[in-house]
Design an enzyme around this catalytic site. Structure first.
Site, PDB file in Angstrom:
ATOM      1  N   ARG A  69       0.856  -1.199   0.000  1.00  0.00           N
ATOM      2  CA  ARG A  69       0.000   0.000   0.000  1.00  0.00           C
ATOM      3  C   ARG A  69       0.884   1.239   0.000  1.00  0.00           C
ATOM      4  NH1 ARG A  69      -4.079   0.337   4.821  1.00  0.00           N
ATOM      5  NH2 ARG A  69      -5.388  -1.011   3.525  1.00  0.00           N
ATOM      6  N   ARG A 183      -4.428   3.111  17.365  1.00  0.00           N
ATOM      7  CA  ARG A 183      -5.179   2.487  16.271  1.00  0.00           C
ATOM      8  C   ARG A 183      -4.927   3.292  15.011  1.00  0.00           C
ATOM      9  NH1 ARG A 183      -7.485  -1.311  13.958  1.00  0.00           N
ATOM     10  NH2 ARG A 183      -9.328  -2.391  14.728  1.00  0.00           N
ATOM     11  N   LYS A 184      -5.503   2.854  13.881  1.00  0.00           N
ATOM     12  CA  LYS A 184      -5.371   3.631  12.639  1.00  0.00           C
ATOM     13  C   LYS A 184      -5.982   5.024  12.799  1.00  0.00           C
ATOM     14  CE  LYS A 184      -8.133   2.620   9.117  1.00  0.00           C
ATOM     15  NZ  LYS A 184      -9.121   1.923   8.207  1.00  0.00           N
ATOM     16  N   GLY A 461     -16.731  -6.235   1.758  1.00  0.00           N
ATOM     17  CA  GLY A 461     -16.744  -7.679   1.992  1.00  0.00           C
ATOM     18  C   GLY A 461     -16.992  -8.121   3.413  1.00  0.00           C
ATOM     19  N   CYS A 466     -14.495  -1.103   4.532  1.00  0.00           N
ATOM     20  CA  CYS A 466     -13.517  -0.408   3.692  1.00  0.00           C
ATOM     21  C   CYS A 466     -14.168   0.157   2.424  1.00  0.00           C
ATOM     22  CB  CYS A 466     -12.398  -1.362   3.297  1.00  0.00           C
ATOM     23  SG  CYS A 466     -11.610  -2.145   4.703  1.00  0.00           S
ATOM     24  N   GLY A 467     -15.221  -0.482   1.944  1.00  0.00           N
ATOM     25  CA  GLY A 467     -15.932  -0.014   0.747  1.00  0.00           C
ATOM     26  C   GLY A 467     -16.989   1.037   1.070  1.00  0.00           C
TER      27      GLY A 467
HETATM   28 FE1  SRM Z   1      -9.672  -0.983   5.169  1.00  0.00          FE
HETATM   29  C1  SRM Z   1      -8.438  -3.337   7.232  1.00  0.00           C
HETATM   30  C2  SRM Z   1      -8.432  -2.628   2.578  1.00  0.00           C
HETATM   31  C3  SRM Z   1     -10.190   1.751   3.299  1.00  0.00           C
HETATM   32  C4  SRM Z   1     -11.729   0.232   7.637  1.00  0.00           C
HETATM   33  N1  SRM Z   1      -8.585  -2.680   5.016  1.00  0.00           N
HETATM   34  C5  SRM Z   1      -8.161  -3.483   6.030  1.00  0.00           C
HETATM   35  C6  SRM Z   1      -7.185  -4.537   5.498  1.00  0.00           C
HETATM   36  C7  SRM Z   1      -5.795  -3.999   5.685  1.00  0.00           C
HETATM   37  C8  SRM Z   1      -7.338  -5.871   6.214  1.00  0.00           C
HETATM   38  C9  SRM Z   1      -6.321  -6.902   5.794  1.00  0.00           C
HETATM   39  O1  SRM Z   1      -5.219  -6.915   6.335  1.00  0.00           O
HETATM   40  O2  SRM Z   1      -6.631  -7.679   4.909  1.00  0.00           O
HETATM   41  C10 SRM Z   1      -7.636  -4.589   4.015  1.00  0.00           C
HETATM   42  C11 SRM Z   1      -6.571  -4.985   3.007  1.00  0.00           C
HETATM   43  C12 SRM Z   1      -7.188  -5.865   1.950  1.00  0.00           C
HETATM   44  C13 SRM Z   1      -6.379  -5.891   0.693  1.00  0.00           C
HETATM   45  O3  SRM Z   1      -5.603  -6.846   0.486  1.00  0.00           O
HETATM   46  O4  SRM Z   1      -6.570  -4.987  -0.120  1.00  0.00           O
HETATM   47  C14 SRM Z   1      -8.234  -3.210   3.836  1.00  0.00           C
HETATM   48  N2  SRM Z   1      -9.264  -0.498   3.343  1.00  0.00           N
HETATM   49  C15 SRM Z   1      -8.857  -1.342   2.375  1.00  0.00           C
HETATM   50  C16 SRM Z   1      -8.928  -0.704   1.006  1.00  0.00           C
HETATM   51  C17 SRM Z   1      -7.857  -1.194   0.040  1.00  0.00           C
HETATM   52  C18 SRM Z   1     -10.330  -0.950   0.417  1.00  0.00           C
HETATM   53  C19 SRM Z   1     -10.415  -0.653  -1.058  1.00  0.00           C
HETATM   54  O5  SRM Z   1     -10.649  -1.603  -1.809  1.00  0.00           O
HETATM   55  O6  SRM Z   1     -10.250   0.501  -1.452  1.00  0.00           O
HETATM   56  C20 SRM Z   1      -8.834   0.773   1.406  1.00  0.00           C
HETATM   57  C21 SRM Z   1      -7.408   1.254   1.517  1.00  0.00           C
HETATM   58  C22 SRM Z   1      -7.341   2.710   1.856  1.00  0.00           C
HETATM   59  C23 SRM Z   1      -5.920   3.245   1.811  1.00  0.00           C
HETATM   60  O7  SRM Z   1      -5.456   3.524   0.710  1.00  0.00           O
HETATM   61  O8  SRM Z   1      -5.325   3.379   2.877  1.00  0.00           O
HETATM   62  C24 SRM Z   1      -9.467   0.708   2.792  1.00  0.00           C
HETATM   63  N3  SRM Z   1     -10.699   0.725   5.465  1.00  0.00           N
HETATM   64  C25 SRM Z   1     -10.885   1.678   4.519  1.00  0.00           C
HETATM   65  C26 SRM Z   1     -11.916   2.585   4.926  1.00  0.00           C
HETATM   66  C27 SRM Z   1     -12.489   3.724   4.086  1.00  0.00           C
HETATM   67  C28 SRM Z   1     -11.884   5.057   4.339  1.00  0.00           C
HETATM   68  O9  SRM Z   1     -10.807   5.170   4.930  1.00  0.00           O
HETATM   69  O10 SRM Z   1     -12.536   6.015   3.938  1.00  0.00           O
HETATM   70  C29 SRM Z   1     -12.356   2.145   6.157  1.00  0.00           C
HETATM   71  C30 SRM Z   1     -13.506   2.733   7.002  1.00  0.00           C
HETATM   72  C31 SRM Z   1     -13.141   4.075   7.554  1.00  0.00           C
HETATM   73  C32 SRM Z   1     -12.351   4.005   8.823  1.00  0.00           C
HETATM   74  O11 SRM Z   1     -11.287   3.417   8.864  1.00  0.00           O
HETATM   75  O12 SRM Z   1     -12.826   4.577   9.805  1.00  0.00           O
HETATM   76  C33 SRM Z   1     -11.592   0.970   6.489  1.00  0.00           C
HETATM   77  N4  SRM Z   1     -10.003  -1.457   7.170  1.00  0.00           N
HETATM   78  C34 SRM Z   1     -10.944  -0.860   7.968  1.00  0.00           C
HETATM   79  C35 SRM Z   1     -10.978  -1.557   9.224  1.00  0.00           C
HETATM   80  C36 SRM Z   1     -11.875  -1.217  10.441  1.00  0.00           C
HETATM   81  C37 SRM Z   1     -11.148  -0.232  11.316  1.00  0.00           C
HETATM   82  C38 SRM Z   1     -11.589  -0.253  12.740  1.00  0.00           C
HETATM   83  O13 SRM Z   1     -11.434   0.779  13.421  1.00  0.00           O
HETATM   84  O14 SRM Z   1     -12.051  -1.286  13.242  1.00  0.00           O
HETATM   85  C39 SRM Z   1     -10.036  -2.604   9.134  1.00  0.00           C
HETATM   86  C40 SRM Z   1      -9.687  -3.636  10.216  1.00  0.00           C
HETATM   87  C41 SRM Z   1      -8.672  -3.139  11.180  1.00  0.00           C
HETATM   88  O15 SRM Z   1      -8.060  -2.091  10.995  1.00  0.00           O
HETATM   89  O16 SRM Z   1      -8.494  -3.845  12.168  1.00  0.00           O
HETATM   90  C42 SRM Z   1      -9.457  -2.501   7.836  1.00  0.00           C
HETATM   91 FE1  SF4 Z   2     -13.481  -6.377   4.914  1.00  0.00          FE
HETATM   92 FE2  SF4 Z   2     -11.948  -4.324   4.231  1.00  0.00          FE
HETATM   93 FE3  SF4 Z   2     -11.253  -6.780   3.537  1.00  0.00          FE
HETATM   94 FE4  SF4 Z   2     -13.309  -5.546   2.348  1.00  0.00          FE
HETATM   95  S1  SF4 Z   2     -11.125  -4.983   2.240  1.00  0.00           S
HETATM   96  S2  SF4 Z   2     -13.283  -7.627   3.054  1.00  0.00           S
HETATM   97  S3  SF4 Z   2     -14.202  -4.477   4.086  1.00  0.00           S
HETATM   98  S4  SF4 Z   2     -11.373  -5.917   5.617  1.00  0.00           S
END
Ligand code: SRM
Ligand code: SF4
Length: 540
Positions: A69, A183-184, A461, A466-467
């Site tokens: 990333r 946290r993030k 998913g 994240c979506g």
């Molecule tokens: Fe996300 C975790 C992908 C935007 C909330 N997110 C993850 C992980 C890293 C989990 C993992 O290790 O597999 C996903 C990686 C999957 C992969 O292989 O791609 C992942 N998040 C994404 C992306 C790629 C979704 C997308 O298809 O665009 C986005 C990457 C953004 C970036 O460039 O940094 C992405 N994630 C978001 C958003 C949307 C936003 O930021 O507007 C959210 C909700 C907003 C927020 O964070 O408040 C989001 N992601 C999460 C969470 C829940 C956080 C929490 O407080 O519990 C997780 C799980 C965690 O962090 O424990 C997570």
């Molecule tokens: Fe769940 Fe984020 Fe993975 Fe999508 S990319 S399946 S919302 S953790």
């Protein structure tokens, strides 16, 4: 670092414990070693967790093929940088791909650990960084995708976003001050009138607002009591930002950001980001990871105490919020051809189906941006991209380029507004497959329905969101459903998300719909709520 972090290890969650043992950023110095060891022989905590501080994500779904990333401040990438990304994934053949993310960013796939030293060297040469882009760090900082291009913008966010990234990451070298947050943390700045960054879902967001001198404007009473003059009375109306805090989505809880009751001039934005991050770092809960995002601290303290603590880190009082913000447009998606504020120039927004790209696409995007534009590409939170600075005289030829057959400037209305997270293909949290399913279903719906305007359908998913299903017209969140006594892939349906002016989150309207039964459900929802009708030839 606080006493909380260093002393009370008994109450720390497992993530805090491994961070206390060794800071995530420490792996920066060990990349060569990991490359020669190989992923199977590495320490598991380094491999599965600490590497995320370098933006490198172990994928249990595709072991040995990592995700990377990047950081794209304000969603801006040059064509030189784009070519480097293309070269990196090209070497992985069918395993190599890239995604534009919902944070205006790019992720690469197929990465082998043995290639990391070479990849980081290439990144360094073109000014790219992936540092601190995962785990307990500040995520990619979003800004207006048409900053500096839009004639109606109030503020060009590019420089500020870059300055915040430089502060947080020590100019991409890594900054141990901010590598151990509880946290993030998400930051967004918008200088346009349509809130193109979804300010309301960030932990810290800045939205445009004019500060009016007491007596000359319409500030509310409560705000007048705390307001100090930003210019010692020399000016009656000054541009700056109202501050929002605490917005976030998680599996446990989703909240829109709330006002900090504060306004800042642009020159104080970086210092305020630093102050808020320090307050969060030193006081956020490190016991339960499900209750560690900034909003939980605000809940515990109340907004007044939180604001006081920010002021104390800032070393000066904050001004009261301006009475109103300047978000008064519906949100734009930037797809299509638009005039820039620079006479004779246009920006062209291209639609990328669910954000998925391959090496040849990246090379071609870079070529087009160089031949027709100024060597720059912009990314949007809807997972699309923009080529800026296309002159009137070259526009027509650009529109005949073969890449535009794949990445349209005028996609069909449902396709146009489709967003999807990664899903089961690569993400081990996923409860369902998303991107491919989303595309297949939208194709069917486009065949069946006559739709007059875009309907924003977002797939995610799992409940991590994240979506961003809660910002969508129709949000689909992966879940396990039951059909004929068997567990099957399903979705919970969200509706009512409003973006742009008066943004607010949607809510869950139906639970556990099996994916195989979803198509007719979506068809009905779109007909009933979004002025669509069945095409004449279609019988269902
Ligand atoms: Fe996300 C975790 C992908 C935007 C909330 N997110 C993850 C992980 C890293 C989990 C993992 O290790 O597999 C996903 C990686 C999957 C992969 O292989 O791609 C992942 N998040 C994404 C992306 C790629 C979704 C997308 O298809 O665009 C986005 C990457 C953004 C970036 O460039 O940094 C992405 N994630 C978001 C958003 C949307 C936003 O930021 O507007 C959210 C909700 C907003 C927020 O964070 O408040 C989001 N992601 C999460 C969470 C829940 C956080 C929490 O407080 O519990 C997780 C799980 C965690 O962090 O424990 C997570
Ligand atoms: Fe769940 Fe984020 Fe993975 Fe999508 S990319 S399946 S919302 S953790």
């Amino acid at each position: 670092m606080t006493d909380k972090v260093s002393t009370s290890t008994a109450s720390l969650n497992k993530f805090e414990k491994f961070k206390a043992e060794k800071d995530g950023l420490a792996v920066k110095a060990e990349i060569e070693k990991f490359a020669s060891l190989g992923w199977e022989a590495m320490d598991e905590t380094d491999r599965d967790h600490r590497l995320k501080w370098m933006g490198v994500f172990f994928r249990p779904v595709t072991p040995g093929k990592f995700m990377m990333r990047l950081r794209m401040p304000n969603g801006i990438i040059t064509t030189d940088q784009m070519r480097v990304l293309a070269e990196v994934i090209q070497r992985y053949g069918d395993d190599g791909s890239a995604d534009i993310t919902t944070r205006q960013n790019i992720q690469l796939r197929g990465i082998r650990i043995e290639d990391l030293p070479d990849i980081f060297e290439k990144f360094h040469a073109v000014g790219l960084t992936s540092i601190q882009s995962g785990m307990d760090n500040v995520r990619n900082i979003t800004g207006d995708p048409v900053a500096g291009l839009d004639a109606e913008e109030l503020f060009d966010t590019r420089e500020l976003v870059q300055q915040i990234q430089d502060m947080v990451t020590n100019k991409g070298e890594g900054n141990p001050e901010f590598t151990n947050l509880p946290r993030k943390f998400n930051i967004a700045i918008t200088g346009g009138r349509d809130n193109s960054v979804h300010a309301e879902i960030n932990d810290l967001a800045f939205v445009p607002a004019f500060w009016e001198e007491k007596g000359s404007g319409d500030k509310g009473e409560g705000e007048q009591q705390t307001a100090q003059s930003p210019t010692s009375g020399s000016q009656s109306r000054q541009f700056g930002f109202n501050i929002l805090v605490g917005g976030f989505f998680s599996a446990k809880r989703c909240e829109a950001a709330i006002p900090l009751n504060a306004w800042v001039p642009p020159e104080d934005v970086v210092a305020v980001c630093r102050a808020v991050l320090e307050v969060f770092r030193d006081n956020g809960s490190r016991a339960n990871r499900l209750k560690s995002r900034l909003m939980w601290l605000i809940d515990e303290w109340g907004i007044e105490k939180f604001r006081n603590e920010v002021e104390s880190k800032l070393g000066k009082p904050l001004l009261g919020a301006a009475a109103k913000d300047e978000i008064d447009w519906e949100k734009r998606d930037h797809i299509g051809v638009y005039k820039q504020k620079q006479p004779g120039l246009n920006y062209v927004g291209l639609h990328v189906p669910v954000g998925r790209l391959y090496a040849e696409d990246l090379f071609e995007m870079a070529r087009l941006a160089e031949v027709y534009g100024s060597g720059e590409i912009r990314l949007t939170v809807e997972e699309n991209f923009i080529i800026p600075d296309v002159s009137d005289s070259r526009l027509e030829t650009l529109l005949t380029e073969p890449l535009l057959e794949k990445f349209s400037v005028n996609p069909a209305p449902l396709t146009r507004a489709l967003v999807s997270c990664t899903g089961a293909q690569f993400c081990n949290f996923a409860l369902i497959e998303t991107k491919n399913r989303a595309l297949a279903m939208i194709k069917e719906l486009e065949k069946e329905l006559e739709v007059t305007h875009p309907v924003r359908i977002h797939w995610t998913g799992c409940p991590n969101s994240c979506g961003q299903p809660q910002v969508a017209d129709i949000g689909l969140m992966g879940t396990k459903a039951r059909k004929n006594g068997k567990a099957v892939e399903g979705v919970d349906i969200y509706m009512g998300g409003k973006v742009g002016k008066d943004a607010h989150l949607g809510s869950c309207v139906a639970k556990g719909i099996p994916c195989e039964d979803l198509l007719p459900v979506l068809r009905e929802l779109i007909i009933e709520h979004f002025d669509a009708r069945l095409r004449e030839a279609v019988t269902v």
